[in-house]
Design a protein around this motif. Structure first.
Motif, mmCIF file in Angstrom:
data_model
loop_
_atom_site.group_PDB
_atom_site.id
_atom_site.type_symbol
_atom_site.label_atom_id
_atom_site.label_comp_id
_atom_site.label_asym_id
_atom_site.label_seq_id
_atom_site.Cartn_x
_atom_site.Cartn_y
_atom_site.Cartn_z
ATOM 1 N N VAL A 1 0.823 -1.210 0.000
ATOM 2 C CA VAL A 1 0.000 0.000 0.000
ATOM 3 C C VAL A 1 0.859 1.263 0.000
ATOM 4 O O VAL A 1 0.527 2.258 -0.657
ATOM 5 C CB VAL A 1 -0.946 -0.008 1.225
ATOM 6 C CG1 VAL A 1 -1.578 1.362 1.460
ATOM 7 C CG2 VAL A 1 -2.033 -1.062 1.035
ATOM 8 N N LEU A 2 1.966 1.250 0.716
ATOM 9 C CA LEU A 2 2.732 2.470 0.951
ATOM 10 C C LEU A 2 3.943 2.635 0.038
ATOM 11 O O LEU A 2 4.488 3.739 -0.052
ATOM 12 C CB LEU A 2 3.220 2.508 2.406
ATOM 13 C CG LEU A 2 2.155 2.385 3.499
ATOM 14 C CD1 LEU A 2 2.812 2.425 4.873
ATOM 15 C CD2 LEU A 2 1.115 3.478 3.377
ATOM 16 N N LEU A 3 4.399 1.557 -0.600
ATOM 17 C CA LEU A 3 5.679 1.602 -1.302
ATOM 18 C C LEU A 3 5.536 1.293 -2.786
ATOM 19 O O LEU A 3 4.902 0.297 -3.165
ATOM 20 C CB LEU A 3 6.650 0.589 -0.680
ATOM 21 C CG LEU A 3 7.001 0.778 0.787
ATOM 22 C CD1 LEU A 3 7.851 -0.386 1.270
ATOM 23 C CD2 LEU A 3 7.716 2.103 1.009
ATOM 24 N N PRO B 1 12.392 9.460 2.722
ATOM 25 C CA PRO B 1 11.812 8.129 2.940
ATOM 26 C C PRO B 1 10.306 8.129 2.733
ATOM 27 O O PRO B 1 9.618 9.116 3.025
ATOM 28 C CB PRO B 1 12.166 7.842 4.405
ATOM 29 C CG PRO B 1 12.311 9.196 5.033
ATOM 30 C CD PRO B 1 12.888 10.081 3.957
ATOM 31 N N ALA B 2 9.810 7.024 2.234
ATOM 32 C CA ALA B 2 8.367 6.796 2.210
ATOM 33 C C ALA B 2 7.907 6.239 3.546
ATOM 34 O O ALA B 2 6.813 6.546 4.028
ATOM 35 C CB ALA B 2 8.001 5.835 1.081
ATOM 36 N N VAL B 3 8.772 5.399 4.167
ATOM 37 C CA VAL B 3 8.440 4.718 5.417
ATOM 38 C C VAL B 3 9.672 4.684 6.301
ATOM 39 O O VAL B 3 10.789 4.448 5.823
ATOM 40 C CB VAL B 3 7.956 3.268 5.155
ATOM 41 C CG1 VAL B 3 7.894 2.463 6.447
ATOM 42 C CG2 VAL B 3 6.595 3.267 4.468
ATOM 43 N N VAL B 4 9.466 4.911 7.594
ATOM 44 C CA VAL B 4 10.459 4.607 8.615
ATOM 45 C C VAL B 4 9.874 3.513 9.489
ATOM 46 O O VAL B 4 8.776 3.670 10.039
ATOM 47 C CB VAL B 4 10.804 5.842 9.466
ATOM 48 C CG1 VAL B 4 11.737 5.455 10.611
ATOM 49 C CG2 VAL B 4 11.441 6.925 8.603
ATOM 50 N N HIS B 5 10.575 2.404 9.596
ATOM 51 C CA HIS B 5 10.085 1.257 10.367
ATOM 52 C C HIS B 5 10.840 1.177 11.681
ATOM 53 O O HIS B 5 12.068 1.250 11.708
ATOM 54 C CB HIS B 5 10.289 -0.038 9.575
ATOM 55 C CG HIS B 5 9.828 -1.263 10.304
ATOM 56 N ND1 HIS B 5 10.640 -1.986 11.158
ATOM 57 C CD2 HIS B 5 8.620 -1.897 10.324
ATOM 58 C CE1 HIS B 5 9.961 -3.002 11.654
ATOM 59 N NE2 HIS B 5 8.738 -2.963 11.174
ATOM 60 N N THR B 6 10.101 1.014 12.772
ATOM 61 C CA THR B 6 10.736 0.881 14.086
ATOM 62 C C THR B 6 10.026 -0.161 14.932
ATOM 63 O O THR B 6 8.799 -0.239 14.935
ATOM 64 C CB THR B 6 10.751 2.226 14.838
ATOM 65 O OG1 THR B 6 11.328 2.043 16.132
ATOM 66 C CG2 THR B 6 9.351 2.808 14.994
ATOM 67 N N VAL B 7 10.817 -0.974 15.626
ATOM 68 C CA VAL B 7 10.311 -1.820 16.702
ATOM 69 C C VAL B 7 10.620 -1.043 17.979
ATOM 70 O O VAL B 7 11.709 -1.146 18.536
ATOM 71 C CB VAL B 7 10.961 -3.212 16.700
ATOM 72 C CG1 VAL B 7 10.363 -4.097 17.802
ATOM 73 C CG2 VAL B 7 10.782 -3.875 15.340
ATOM 74 N N SER B 8 9.666 -0.252 18.419
ATOM 75 C CA SER B 8 9.954 0.788 19.406
ATOM 76 C C SER B 8 10.164 0.250 20.816
ATOM 77 O O SER B 8 10.891 0.866 21.606
ATOM 78 C CB SER B 8 8.822 1.825 19.407
ATOM 79 O OG SER B 8 7.565 1.206 19.626
ATOM 80 N N ASN B 9 9.527 -0.866 21.154
ATOM 81 C CA ASN B 9 9.609 -1.409 22.509
ATOM 82 C C ASN B 9 10.345 -2.743 22.521
ATOM 83 O O ASN B 9 9.961 -3.671 21.806
ATOM 84 C CB ASN B 9 8.210 -1.610 23.093
ATOM 85 C CG ASN B 9 7.485 -0.304 23.320
ATOM 86 O OD1 ASN B 9 8.056 0.641 23.848
ATOM 87 N ND2 ASN B 9 6.222 -0.236 22.904
ATOM 88 N N ARG C 1 -8.635 1.047 4.376
ATOM 89 C CA ARG C 1 -9.436 0.655 3.215
ATOM 90 C C ARG C 1 -8.535 0.150 2.080
ATOM 91 O O ARG C 1 -8.896 -0.774 1.348
ATOM 92 C CB ARG C 1 -10.278 1.834 2.733
ATOM 93 C CG ARG C 1 -11.270 2.372 3.757
ATOM 94 C CD ARG C 1 -12.411 1.410 4.080
ATOM 95 N NE ARG C 1 -12.022 0.278 4.903
ATOM 96 C CZ ARG C 1 -11.842 0.339 6.228
ATOM 97 N NH1 ARG C 1 -11.953 1.484 6.860
ATOM 98 N NH2 ARG C 1 -11.525 -0.751 6.911
ATOM 99 N N ALA C 2 -7.361 0.753 1.935
ATOM 100 C CA ALA C 2 -6.434 0.266 0.905
ATOM 101 C C ALA C 2 -5.931 -1.125 1.259
ATOM 102 O O ALA C 2 -5.840 -2.009 0.389
ATOM 103 C CB ALA C 2 -5.263 1.244 0.764
ATOM 104 N N VAL C 3 -5.592 -1.346 2.538
ATOM 105 C CA VAL C 3 -5.166 -2.669 2.983
ATOM 106 C C VAL C 3 -6.281 -3.681 2.780
ATOM 107 O O VAL C 3 -6.043 -4.839 2.392
ATOM 108 C CB VAL C 3 -4.718 -2.622 4.460
ATOM 109 C CG1 VAL C 3 -4.550 -4.019 5.040
ATOM 110 C CG2 VAL C 3 -3.413 -1.840 4.580
ATOM 111 N N GLU C 4 -7.518 -3.262 3.011
ATOM 112 C CA GLU C 4 -8.658 -4.171 2.841
ATOM 113 C C GLU C 4 -8.758 -4.678 1.407
ATOM 114 O O GLU C 4 -9.021 -5.857 1.163
ATOM 115 C CB GLU C 4 -9.942 -3.461 3.243
ATOM 116 C CG GLU C 4 -11.177 -4.349 3.223
ATOM 117 C CD GLU C 4 -12.388 -3.666 3.813
ATOM 118 O OE1 GLU C 4 -13.390 -4.359 4.049
ATOM 119 O OE2 GLU C 4 -12.344 -2.440 4.050
#
Length: 396
Positions: free
Chosen positions: A110-112, A164-172, A253-256
């Motif tokens: 959806v995002l990339l 960047p289009a997306v920044v991905h983080t595993v925050s915890n 809705r896009a993911v759906e």
């Protein structure tokens, strides 16, 4: 006769080194500190069975459900996420997926666009690397320290013109690094996302597994373009395959649309089971408290064993929550080369190089403390010490 070719995008993909290692370490004589698998002995089997019986009393639970997820489960999740984020989360912003990994995969579509820039933490969650590589993204690594993602490095990349289009983080309780992003960096990352128009995917499967103090407010607290992922796999059971996403309705809705093409919908049966358990807030709170207590004791035992056995040969995280301890050898030990000797001694781990975005982390390793008791963890580190010392096998 040769078969037709497969898609070109598969050419750069590799199987997860961790999954491959799990196959190797399935022998009963090996203590595996490799897999990120929750302890099945702590999973609420009887409670799940009772919820399954209740669900199966209705034939409608055998039917297809909504692509976005069974509505009563989404209502429970909306209430829980509202409390976590400090705002009312509408039902339309909650989307249930087949584990949070599916959410990550669908979001990538959806995002990339191919060639889009994604910033990931280094060392990285390998499931994210697989997804972004399959999407044809350009991946740039951002280092971690004791306070999580180096948001100052993100700022430097932006200043150099990277978009960047997306920044991905595993925050915890990061997988694999074990650290948690500080509140200050969370706020700053959200500010940058708004100012520069990129998405943040906040991957949070471990946030409820804190040992001494609750996790900080999510990054999603501070900006609308932060997409939050979580899962019931680490607190209830992976077999339910219930994950969820909190995102703007346009994203949901896009993911759906894509999910309809992937699997139509999830399981109404397992989603009802998850809804029943999560809605029983007193029981669920007590259950997670008991899991935290056990995991916290094991984490302390593992860290103490590592530091006691190796001394200043290593630096390790403290494991304030989650499932993992990250260990850096200070004496140049190559953990990939060490692994065969460790397996001969009867212990397994994941070499740090398995989490590298490119090269690096050759002197590091990840240990999981959740599936063994404290005595077994201590024995595992003794075996690892013998392997690192180059001593002959001495276990029975």
């Amino acid at each position: 006769m040769s078969l037709p070719p497969l898609a070109a995008r598969l050419s750069g993909l590799q199987s997860s080194a961790i999954r491959d290692l799990l196959k190797l370490t399935s022998r009963g004589d090996i203590i595996s500190l490799a897999g990120g698998l929750p302890d099945e002995q702590l999973m609420p089997q009887e409670k799940i069975a009772a919820a399954a019986d209740a669900a199966l009393a209705r034939r409608s639970r055998l039917q297809y459900t909504e692509s976005a997820g069974w509505i009563p489960l989404r209502e429970v999740l909306a209430a829980r996420e509202s409390a976590r984020l400090g705002r009312t989360v509408p039902l339309g912003e909650v989307f249930v997926t087949h584990g949070s990994q599916q959410a990550l995969s669908l979001l990538a579509e959806v995002l990339l666009d191919p060639g889009a820039l994604v910033l990931v933490e280094d060392p990285a969650y390998v499931g994210a690397l697989q997804v972004y590589r399959a999407a044809g993204a350009r991946i740039v690594a951002v280092p971690l320290d004791a306070d999580g993602m180096r948001v100052d490095v993100v700022e430097q990349l932006l200043a150099r013109g990277e978009r960047p289009a997306v920044v991905h983080t595993v925050s915890n309780f990061h997988n694999p690094r074990g650290v948690t992003m500080s509140p200050e960096r969370r706020r700053r990352l959200a500010e940058l996302a708004v100012a520069h128009g990129f998405w943040v995917v906040e991957d949070d499967p471990y946030g409820e597994l804190w040992f001494e103090r609750p996790s900080p407010d999510p990054v999603a607290t501070y900006a609308p373009n932060v997409i939050r992922l979580s899962s019931a796999s680490k607190t209830l059971a992976p077999t339910l395959r219930v994950g969820w996403m909190v995102a703007p309705e346009s994203v949901c809705r896009a993911v759906e649309l894509l999910k309809q093409g992937a699997d139509l919908c999830g399981s109404a049966l397992t989603q009802q089971i998850a809804a029943d358990l999560l809605a029983d807030t007193d029981w669920f709170t007590a259950h997670v408290d008991s899991v935290r207590a056990v995991y916290g004791e094991r984490a302390k035992a593992l860290v103490a064993a590592v530091r006691g056995r190796f001394g200043d040969r290593v630096v390790s995280t403290d494991a304030a929550g989650g499932m993992f301890v990250w260990v850096d050898f200070t004496d140049g030990t190559d953990t990939s080369a060490l692994l065969p000797r460790a397996i001969e001694q009867g212990v397994a781990y994941v070499p740090g190089a398995a989490f590298a975005v490119g090269a690096g982390h050759e002197n590091s390793l990840r240990l999981s403390f959740v599936t063994s008791d404290t005595t077994t963890l201590t024995e595992a580190i003794e075996r690892l010490g013998r392997a690192a010392d180059g001593r002959p096998q001495s276990r029975s």
